[in-house]
Scaffold this motif. Structure first.
Motif, PDB file in Angstrom:
ATOM      1  N   GLU A 123       6.997  31.534   6.250  1.00 55.13           N
ATOM      2  CA  GLU A 123       8.217  32.268   5.909  1.00 55.13           C
ATOM      3  C   GLU A 123       9.206  31.332   5.215  1.00 55.13           C
ATOM      4  O   GLU A 123       9.416  30.195   5.655  1.00 55.13           O
ATOM      5  N   THR A 124       9.809  31.822   4.153  1.00 46.83           N
ATOM      6  CA  THR A 124      10.744  30.977   3.408  1.00 46.83           C
ATOM      7  C   THR A 124      12.079  30.851   4.139  1.00 46.83           C
ATOM      8  O   THR A 124      12.444  31.701   4.947  1.00 46.83           O
ATOM      9  N   VAL A 125      12.802  29.773   3.781  1.00 50.06           N
ATOM     10  CA  VAL A 125      14.145  29.571   4.327  1.00 50.06           C
ATOM     11  C   VAL A 125      15.037  30.748   3.944  1.00 50.06           C
ATOM     12  O   VAL A 125      15.838  31.231   4.744  1.00 50.06           O
ATOM     13  N   LYS A 126      14.862  31.225   2.735  1.00 48.13           N
ATOM     14  CA  LYS A 126      15.679  32.338   2.250  1.00 48.13           C
ATOM     15  C   LYS A 126      15.518  33.566   3.155  1.00 48.13           C
ATOM     16  O   LYS A 126      16.488  34.195   3.563  1.00 48.13           O
ATOM     17  N   SER A 127      14.277  33.874   3.455  1.00 46.52           N
ATOM     18  CA  SER A 127      14.002  35.028   4.306  1.00 46.52           C
ATOM     19  C   SER A 127      14.604  34.827   5.701  1.00 46.52           C
ATOM     20  O   SER A 127      15.194  35.743   6.288  1.00 46.52           O
ATOM     21  N   LYS A 128      14.474  33.613   6.226  1.00 47.31           N
ATOM     22  CA  LYS A 128      15.016  33.348   7.565  1.00 47.31           C
ATOM     23  C   LYS A 128      16.540  33.450   7.572  1.00 47.31           C
ATOM     24  O   LYS A 128      17.134  34.034   8.487  1.00 47.31           O
ATOM     25  N   TRP A 185      13.390  25.191  12.647  1.00 47.62           N
ATOM     26  CA  TRP A 185      12.768  26.464  12.271  1.00 47.62           C
ATOM     27  C   TRP A 185      13.490  27.090  11.085  1.00 47.62           C
ATOM     28  O   TRP A 185      12.870  27.529  10.118  1.00 47.62           O
ATOM     29  N   LEU A 186      14.828  27.100  11.151  1.00 42.50           N
ATOM     30  CA  LEU A 186      15.605  27.822  10.142  1.00 42.50           C
ATOM     31  C   LEU A 186      15.423  27.220   8.750  1.00 42.50           C
ATOM     32  O   LEU A 186      15.246  27.941   7.772  1.00 42.50           O
ATOM     33  N   LEU A 187      15.471  25.895   8.662  1.00 39.95           N
ATOM     34  CA  LEU A 187      15.411  25.251   7.342  1.00 39.95           C
ATOM     35  C   LEU A 187      14.029  24.697   7.017  1.00 39.95           C
ATOM     36  O   LEU A 187      13.855  23.984   6.017  1.00 39.95           O
ATOM     37  N   ASN A 188      13.033  25.033   7.841  1.00 40.46           N
ATOM     38  CA  ASN A 188      11.670  24.532   7.613  1.00 40.46           C
ATOM     39  C   ASN A 188      11.648  23.018   7.405  1.00 40.46           C
ATOM     40  O   ASN A 188      11.050  22.520   6.450  1.00 40.46           O
ATOM     41  N   VAL A 189      12.333  22.321   8.308  1.00 38.97           N
ATOM     42  CA  VAL A 189      12.331  20.854   8.252  1.00 38.97           C
ATOM     43  C   VAL A 189      11.813  20.270   9.559  1.00 38.97           C
ATOM     44  O   VAL A 189      11.896  20.895  10.618  1.00 38.97           O
ATOM     45  N   ARG A 190      11.232  19.099   9.453  1.00 36.32           N
ATOM     46  CA  ARG A 190      10.737  18.391  10.624  1.00 36.32           C
ATOM     47  C   ARG A 190      11.033  16.909  10.447  1.00 36.32           C
ATOM     48  O   ARG A 190      11.295  16.435   9.338  1.00 36.32           O
ATOM     49  N   SER A 191      10.987  16.173  11.563  1.00 31.47           N
ATOM     50  CA  SER A 191      11.098  14.723  11.496  1.00 31.47           C
ATOM     51  C   SER A 191      10.433  14.136  12.732  1.00 31.47           C
ATOM     52  O   SER A 191       9.753  14.867  13.471  1.00 31.47           O
ATOM     53  N   ARG A 192      10.628  12.836  12.947  1.00 32.14           N
ATOM     54  CA  ARG A 192       9.996  12.210  14.106  1.00 32.14           C
ATOM     55  C   ARG A 192      11.031  11.422  14.893  1.00 32.14           C
ATOM     56  O   ARG A 192      10.770  10.317  15.337  1.00 32.14           O
ATOM     57  N   ASP A 193      12.214  12.025  15.081  1.00 32.01           N
ATOM     58  CA  ASP A 193      13.299  11.329  15.777  1.00 32.01           C
ATOM     59  C   ASP A 193      13.037  11.203  17.270  1.00 32.01           C
ATOM     60  O   ASP A 193      13.509  10.283  17.928  1.00 32.01           O
ATOM     61  N   ILE A 194      12.343  12.161  17.809  1.00 29.41           N
ATOM     62  CA  ILE A 194      12.145  12.231  19.258  1.00 29.41           C
ATOM     63  C   ILE A 194      10.645  12.270  19.523  1.00 29.41           C
ATOM     64  O   ILE A 194       9.896  12.916  18.793  1.00 29.41           O
ATOM     65  N   ALA A 195      10.213  11.581  20.575  1.00 21.51           N
ATOM     66  CA  ALA A 195       8.796  11.612  20.919  1.00 21.51           C
ATOM     67  C   ALA A 195       8.369  13.037  21.210  1.00 21.51           C
ATOM     68  O   ALA A 195       9.135  13.823  21.770  1.00 21.51           O
ATOM     69  N   PHE A 196       7.157  13.367  20.832  1.00 23.92           N
ATOM     70  CA  PHE A 196       6.491  14.630  21.165  1.00 23.92           C
ATOM     71  C   PHE A 196       7.002  15.864  20.394  1.00 23.92           C
ATOM     72  O   PHE A 196       6.251  16.797  20.201  1.00 23.92           O
ATOM     73  N   THR A 197       8.289  15.875  20.029  1.00 25.81           N
ATOM     74  CA  THR A 197       8.856  17.078  19.417  1.00 25.81           C
ATOM     75  C   THR A 197       9.376  16.724  18.029  1.00 25.81           C
ATOM     76  O   THR A 197      10.346  15.987  17.904  1.00 25.81           O
ATOM     77  N   PRO A 198       8.733  17.229  16.985  1.00 21.56           N
ATOM     78  CA  PRO A 198       9.027  16.758  15.623  1.00 21.56           C
ATOM     79  C   PRO A 198      10.281  17.368  15.012  1.00 21.56           C
ATOM     80  O   PRO A 198      10.233  17.925  13.919  1.00 21.56           O
ATOM     81  N   VAL A 199      11.397  17.256  15.730  1.00 19.27           N
ATOM     82  CA  VAL A 199      12.649  17.841  15.228  1.00 19.27           C
ATOM     83  C   VAL A 199      13.456  16.825  14.424  1.00 19.27           C
ATOM     84  O   VAL A 199      13.169  15.637  14.421  1.00 19.27           O
ATOM     85  N   VAL A 200      14.473  17.344  13.758  1.00 20.70           N
ATOM     86  CA  VAL A 200      15.439  16.539  13.005  1.00 20.70           C
ATOM     87  C   VAL A 200      16.751  16.552  13.789  1.00 20.70           C
ATOM     88  O   VAL A 200      17.210  17.633  14.156  1.00 20.70           O
TER      89      VAL A 200
END
Lengths: 594, 594
Positions: free
Chosen positions: B169-174, B200-215
């Motif tokens: 799903e695109t960011v636009k749709s979300k 989820w909203l901006l379709n972005v990920r990172s590796r700031d926190i162990a186990f959970t690839p959030v930004v």
């Protein structure tokens, strides 16, 4: 007057009282489940006789809100009345608040008889209509009552004692518990309006209302005194003597003066159970502080003591004898011809009446043959009821009132050769009854979760029943009693001494209905209890054979089959000493192990 | 500094800031489940390293509140710190509010870093302490942070795009959906602080926190704009280009100025999800109107689309291959000797890492041998972990992060000949897994009711597990995700597209632990759906054999046996094309019908 004329007369009275709409619920001042004739204002006004329905009369339009059970009956009975049928639960049907808001302008007002609306319901009106700038005026007298020529007098059956030999606890002990609860919350008085609460607290009963042997009365408990407000014509020397030193007896209408006095006393905090207390009580207590919470009686009453538990067992043995007589009779009577849903339920009532101590039915019997069995709240009517033929299924849901206990049992029997679908569905309903009763559950489990066991076997084939699995039951009181239940609603966890119905079902519209119901006590499951954890299970008290011609044991687990056989063994053991040879031999066969 | 010295230094700072007690939670500004190192203030201050624990420092006394999992560890790690262990759930343990009230006088105040307490938790402090006349002062900076020399820098992994080929799903749709929800409630802005919501909203990920690839970022959405506030060092040209036209990128700390401006704008109504938004956000927005409710993203995110569903399936095939390799390896490695709980979980992590797209584990693996398997949240430690011997049960609960999906699987295997008790309990846990997955349930059913099917076979013998049956799972996000769950708490009904774990268990302290877990999607049960009623069932995506040496088929129903055999058939069918001959032949045997 016909309904249209009555509504028109009511509108004139509304103008006189300066209200722009008037609410006519189906209620008495005690929020009773079954209404005395003299409180059936809604039925008198509208002509609609169903058990559930509320009317709002506006100056131009009027509506009656009822649920799916009564859409057909409502549309017929309201014909010509000018009252629109509001089909609750259907999309587009406005709520009462929405409808009033659509009829009234800002600044106008809705009139309500304060004595027939609960504090909870009144609060909903207030909150809902405030947003539209519409006022709610609570007042007496009842405007429909004003118009009602020939309104029946209240039934004035004597108030009698429900002795400790039956109820197992003295009034003194009960008052001590209620006062302790009051002290804990800082309440200095408790106004008790729920008739089952009044009856339980003072160990009194009467026959004012069909099916439920309550006394129409209020009780006010303070730290020192207890006063029962009841029509003096119901009071004789016997009960006066019994209550002496426990409670003062005053006239039913004296409560209003006393409440006014109570409100004026210093540091008064009155415990009010909002769900069963009418708004007039709270209005009359203006100036007092309130503690709004369920009455402590509700939880106390729901835990039966040892005397009550044995009483229920005894009542169910008598009830079981009546059921055995009935089921044996039915086996011959149906093929012989001439029986209907009503003659059958009448016959069962006669068998019940033969039992020691039988007082009344505990609710209006549901006697449903074939397609009628699929109508969950079916009530057979003389003119239209079905004839019983030696084919198809027959469902009978009934109960009795005995001073020892209240019964509620459903059996479904095959009047001829059942088909495969009927056998599968019956077996799955039975599996639900058994699982719900048999599987231990830890302390803390709510009925909302526990009842899932009753649904499992039906869900497995994509079937479900659109009603709860069970309800609490009073002792020689209401057949429906809270606070606990086996329903998908939030209720307190089940505890030892609770008694509930377990009654899963399956209904195929136009074809047949199946329900199997027994009452069962929550008991400790000693086998599994540990020092850390208490386990409960259900012990059924209902004793009557289950039609094994409808059972397919291949669908059942070994444990389920074992439960059924051992239940049937117990039914025979407990009932056979009370049966003659012919009935004993019939029961032997009916309870044969599968 | 040791803990005692740190507490003493903190008390000096508290005096300077005129607070009489200071609250140190285990939290970051986004209420994350797994904390980045730089936000482990509580662990740094107290020396207690458990995942759950909150500290309150008074001027004389100090306390750390934690739950039963950590009583032993807490009492050891807090030794000499001057901080008392507060055993939550034990009788006599005061709540934090009660404790603060016992330490402080009327008019004194509790200090809290506004950026690490949720709006909900702050409200509880405010309401609880108001009754005692104690004020709560919310402010930054964090006093523990002030003291913390050598506090780690935040991890600055790059922010990357999670492409539509994975998330469907695109960011636009979300953004359109979120704005529609905002419009419905009258909110003009939505401040999004939950990191899974941001991702989820901006379709972005990172590796700031162990186990959970959030930004680590905030997002503010208005009807016209979307702004992400993130450390510029995490932003490269690629992601700038991807987000162009969808969201503006600003510095992480610029949010505070922007919120002040937002609050000053006319007719501002800000949607705040109280459970995952810190108090500082609301304080900074002073003057604005608020709409407090769960973010619309929570419910949207929980319904996976077709691309995500296929992604999860693919991730689980890869994960299943790793599990097969691991289970086969274990069979030989244990008798060969030298393996421990840690070497085994490391080996599994290696097998996982061989899989295409593998990014990280999704949580810290629980690798519990024999008695350690009975510790529900067991975490093996190098120095003390158990050696695996060819006897007893071994439980391994682990998961991986793949861009296509997140996995979470538990298997329990017999390392030698299991005894009868182990077999009975394993079989009953398995029956729970199967029933919970297999039995259709109608639309509207909540996890609170549905999970009863997982408990039934254990309750039947008076056994239960002291944890929920399952949780939602994010896609390449948190392995625990709301709002739905299979737990005894109030959560929304299960709907098509939800993915949940199903993980009943059985634990015998000092002996062994059993858990069987798979992830499964809520899918339409077409066979039972009618025009009026939708039925759902669970479709498992986890693919790995279940140890049939622990199964007693005599306890199971035919349907349950059928389910297990067909599941195993599917495991072999889906995984075997990805296995070499030796593994294929091992899996063939492991998935043989019983």
């Amino acid at each position: 007057m016909n309904a249209r004329e009555k509504v028109s007369a009511l509108r004139k009275l509304m103008k006189k009282h300066k209200v722009d709409a008037y609410y006519v619920p189906s209620a008495d001042p005690h929020m009773s489940e079954y209404l005395p004739e003299c409180w059936k204002h809604r039925a008198w006004l509208s002509g609609f006789t169903g058990s559930a329905g509320e009317v709002v009369i506006g100056m131009k339009k009027a509506g009656l809100w009822t649920d799916g059970r009564y859409f057909l009956q409502g549309s017929m009975e309201l014909k010509g009345s000018g009252i629109d049928l509001m089909r609750m639960g259907e999309p587009g049907t406005p709520s009462k608040v929405q409808w009033v808001a659509s009829q009234l302008k800002k600044g106008q007002s809705l009139g309500v008889d304060a004595s027939v609306i609960s504090v909870t319901a009144a609060r909903e009106f207030d909150a809902g209509l405030a947003g539209y700038g519409i006022k709610v005026k609570y007042f007496t007298p009842n405007l429909v009552g004003e118009l009602w020529d020939g309104r029946p007098d209240p039934v004035l059956a004597p108030m009698v004692n429900h002795p400790v030999t039956f109820c197992g606890e003295t009034v003194k002990s009960k008052l001590t518990k209620v006062r302790a609860a009051m002290k804990d919350t800082g309440a200095t008085a408790h106004v008790i309006a729920g008739l089952d609460q009044v009856a339980w607290l003072l160990n009194v009963r009467s026959r004012d209302i069909a099916f439920t042997p309550v006394v129409t009365a209020y009780v006010v408990v303070t730290s020192r005194a207890a006063t029962i407000y009841v029509d003096p014509r119901k009071v004789n020397k016997g009960i006066t003597k019994t209550l002496k030193g426990k409670a003062t007896i005053k006239g039913y209408d004296s409560i209003w003066n006393d409440l006014e006095k109570l409100a004026k006393a210093k540091k008064t905090c009155v415990w009010i159970d909002e769900s069963c207390t009418n708004r007039r009580v709270v209005d009359t207590l203006k100036g007092a502080d309130f503690h709004f919470a369920p009455s402590p009686i509700t939880a106390l009453k729901a835990v039966k003591n040892a005397v009550q538990i044995e009483g229920f067992a005894e009542a169910h043995r008598r009830d079981g004898v009546a059921m055995v007589k009935f089921l044996k009779w039915l086996e011959k009577a149906v093929p012989a011809g001439g029986q209907t849903e009503i003659t059958a339920s009448d016959r069962l009532a006669e068998f019940r009446a033969e039992g020691k101590g039988f007082q009344d039915l505990s609710f209006s019997t549901i006697s449903g043959y074939a397609a009628n069995g699929a109508i969950i709240h079916y009530s057979a009517v003389e003119e239209s009821c079905a004839k019983l033929k030696p084919q198809g299924l027959y469902l009978i849901d009934s109960g009795g009132q005995y001073p020892e206990g209240t019964t509620d049992i459903t059996r479904t029997v095959a009047l001829g050769q059942p088909n495969r679908r009927q056998i599968e569905c019956f077996t799955r309903v039975l599996m639900g009854t058994i699982d719900c009763t048999m599987i231990p559950f830890p302390a803390g489990t709510t009925g909302q979760r526990q009842e899932m066991f009753a649904r499992r076997a039906l869900w497995a084939i994509g079937e479900d029943y659109a009603h709860g699995t069970g309800h609490g039951v009073g002792q020689y009181l209401g057949v429906h009693e809270g606070p606990h239940s086996l329903k998908n609603i939030v209720t307190p966890p089940l505890v030892e001494g609770n008694i509930l119905s377990v009654e899963p079902g399956h209904y195929e519209a136009g074809k047949f209905g199946i329900r199997i119901e027994h009452l069962a006590f929550v008991v400790r499951d000693e086998k599994h209890c540990t020092a850390d954890k208490t386990w409960y299970t259900f012990h059924p008290v209902t004793l009557a054979p289950i039609d094994t011609s409808l059972v397919d044991k291949k669908l059942m687990t070994g444990d389920q089959i074992g439960w059924l056989n051992s239940y049937h063994k117990r039914v025979f053991k407990e009932l056979s000493p009370r049966l003659d040879k012919a009935h004993k031999s019939w029961l032997k066969k009916a309870t044969k192990a599968i």
